[in-house]
Scaffold this active site. Structure first.
Site, mmCIF file in Angstrom:
data_model
loop_
_atom_site.group_PDB
_atom_site.id
_atom_site.type_symbol
_atom_site.label_atom_id
_atom_site.label_comp_id
_atom_site.label_asym_id
_atom_site.label_seq_id
_atom_site.Cartn_x
_atom_site.Cartn_y
_atom_site.Cartn_z
ATOM 1 N N ASP A 1 14.048 55.597 -2.153
ATOM 2 C CA ASP A 1 15.271 55.702 -2.940
ATOM 3 C C ASP A 1 15.447 57.126 -3.470
ATOM 4 O O ASP A 1 14.494 57.748 -3.932
ATOM 5 C CB ASP A 1 15.187 54.710 -4.108
ATOM 6 N N GLU B 1 -2.876 57.328 7.875
ATOM 7 C CA GLU B 1 -4.205 56.720 7.781
ATOM 8 C C GLU B 1 -4.246 55.335 8.419
ATOM 9 O O GLU B 1 -5.317 54.818 8.722
ATOM 10 C CB GLU B 1 -4.629 56.595 6.310
#
Length: 571
Positions: A217, A266
């Site tokens: 956002d 990751e």
């Protein structure tokens, strides 16, 4: 010896594909308005779980959920009290885990909203800041300033918040804090390492629970560089947005997203992200979509365009160029929780573009309600949707658009919730000056009942948190499932075809078929999309018609596409 066979993945795009998002169809759920399982009038996780078969049948690749965090709902959940929990009115973390498992079992990925520009004023760190002295470490996590005037009684600057009213609010000890949006949404200070670490923890928390991606956002507003003497509102507005503006789209915001990208990578496959970045320069928007940053950025250009062949072509060409620049894929959007639904925008006079160019996402219409042509709006919306879904890149759908829902205007003032309505002047509001609530009304599932199937059909059930109009029943899922010509049927067929016909992220304009009010392009494999943006019927080329947004007409043995119609063909 026992032979075992691995069950095929339910995912249309392989579950381990790092590029699943590039041409995905993503369905936005506004959780409080999707499905209410417990009858309290507010949509919940259990309600979403109960509708997963519907989402699977619709044919979407992923769901994006707007905020579901604990919140006072000062801004529809975008005022977050706790980034690593569930609003008890919506559900529990255990239910969230069930939702992830159920979606994945249906071959649907999950994207969640992250709100990093501001927290709620009820967040534990903001409460700590209020109870700490000036200059404290707790206050440094937010943007506090001394006021102007002899006793600091004036705000540090004359800035106006995006929802209207002052952008600075005074606290009891006399200091002021910055809130770009509502007063209940204090801005984070992204120069503070605690803030960085807090959001890294949050991203890992949800990724570890199986979330596939994040919608960021106000992604362009996190980084700020505020001098000792703040510029006036007029001076701020005159500053170029070239990467050095004090408030928006600063170059160094990409340092934040480079940290996040390391976290995303990751995981196997890497977690995805898409930026909500309202920036004017396509080259600057492309920075958010680079592989080193968030990887994808919304383009709202099609959403802001008039229903016009030249406008649509210009938008598509520019955004495909932008996608090539960033190495990302384009994103196509026609409706979301912040804007007037496109079935209404296209039925208004003047059309969307008249106010959209002013730059605020909810400022898209404004014509009086008596100028709304519902039938024309829906015809154009259906045509625009098929055009959008034929384009290379990802498409983001908003709940209810597959039903052809128009904006709801019949909401009494005392039932409204949007801060845009309460804090702004009429020119800062959307359709007929009513704010964004009209796009957030709970969607109808059945033709009748106290909440049209949004909640349980029982006397004990609370009414929907925003009132639904009487005309909702004819647009309900149950009503449209029985209608071969319904908008829902069209969406289902379109997504099924798109899944079979997806190819390379390329397209080619068909110049011989395009011109005037007609726009045509092909995708790999001989898939033609032709849209008639005008009023007069247009010739249909030879080939197999796969889908049309409106019934074709026939004249002298020839097929014609009526005005405001898109057809998909195999040629």
């Amino acid at each position: 010896m026992t032979l075992t066979q691995t069950a095929p993945s339910p995912f249309r795009i392989p579950a381990d594909s790092p590029d699943w998002w590039r041409q995905a169809v993503v369905y936005q759920i506004y959780p409080r308005s999707f499905a209410d399982a417990n009858g309290d009038g507010i949509g919940d996780l259990a309600g979403i779980i109960s509708r997963i078969d519907y989402l699977k049948q619709l044919g979407v690749d992923a769901v994006w959920m707007s905020p579901f965090y604990p919140s006072a709902l000062a801004d529809g959940g975008y005022d977050v009290d706790d980034y690593r929990d569930i609003d008890p009115r919506i559900g529990t973390l255990d239910q969230f885990d069930q939702l992830v498992a159920a979606l994945h079992g249906a071959g649907i990925r999950l994207i969640v909203d992250i709100v990093p520009n501001h927290s709620s004023d009820r967040h534990r760190w903001f409460q700590e800041a209020l109870n700490s002295p000036r200059g404290s470490a707790a206050r440094d996590r937010y943007i506090f300033r001394d006021g102007l005037g002899e006793h600091g009684e004036l705000p540090p600057a004359d800035w106006t918040a995006s929802f209207g009213g002052p952008a600075w609010t005074q606290v009891p000890d006399g200091q002021w804090y910055l809130h770009t949006f509502a007063v209940e949404q204090p801005d984070w200070n992204w120069d503070n390492p605690d803030v960085h670490a807090e959001f890294i923890r949050t991203l890992r928390f949800w990724a570890d629970r199986g979330v596939d991606g994040f919608r960021i956002d106000v992604a362009n507003a996190l980084s700020k560089d505020l001098p000792e003497q703040l510029p006036t509102a007029a001076e701020l507005a005159a500053m170029p947005k070239d990467g050095n503006h004090p408030m928006v789209d600063r170059d160094d915001v990409q340092d934040i997203y480079a940290e996040w990208r390391q976290v995303f990578n990751e995981y196997d496959p890497p977690r995805t992200a898409v930026a909500e970045a309202w920036v004017d320069d396509p080259a600057r928007r492309a920075r958010y979509a680079s592989p080193e940053s968030l990887g994808q950025a919304f383009n709202f250009d099609l959403l802001q365009a008039d229903f016009d062949a030249a406008s649509f072509r210009r938008v598509v060409a520019a955004n495909l160029d932008q996608a090539a620049l960033s190495g990302s894929s384009s994103t196509w959007v026609l409706s979301n929780h912040d804007v007037t639904r496109h079935a209404t925008r296209y039925g208004l006079a003047p059309l969307a573009g008249s106010k959209a160019k002013q730059g605020a996402e909810w400022m898209l219409a404004g014509a009086p309600a008596d100028q709304f042509d519902r039938e024309l709006g829906l015809r154009r919306a259906r045509a625009a949707t098929l055009f959008e879904l034929a384009l290379p890149g990802s498409a983001y759908l908003y709940q209810g658009e597959e039903l052809g829902l128009a904006e709801v205007t019949e909401i009494p003032d005392d039932r409204r919730q949007d801060p845009v309505f309460f804090h702004s002047t009429p020119e800062h509001r959307s359709y007929d000056g009513l704010g964004r609530d009209g796009a957030r009304v709970p969607i109808p599932w059945t033709p009748a009942g106290p909440s049209f199937g949004f909640g349980p059909d029982s006397p004990e059930a609370a009414p929907a948190h925003l009132p639904q109009p009487s005309w909702f029943g004819q647009y309900s899922v149950a009503a449209e499932e029985r209608d071969e010509g319904s908008t829902l049927t069209m969406y289902r067929r379109a997504l099924a075809l798109r899944g079979r016909l997806e190819g390379a992220e390329t397209m080619e304009w068909e110049e011989e078929l395009s011109g005037g009010d007609v726009l045509a392009f092909t995708r790999p494999g001989g898939w033609l999309c032709l849209t008639n943006f005008g009023e007069d019927p247009a010739p249909v080329p030879a080939g197999e018609v796969l889908l049309a947004s409106s019934p074709l007409v026939h004249q002298d043995g020839s097929a014609l596409a009526p005005g405001a119609t898109t057809i998909w063909m195999k040629v």
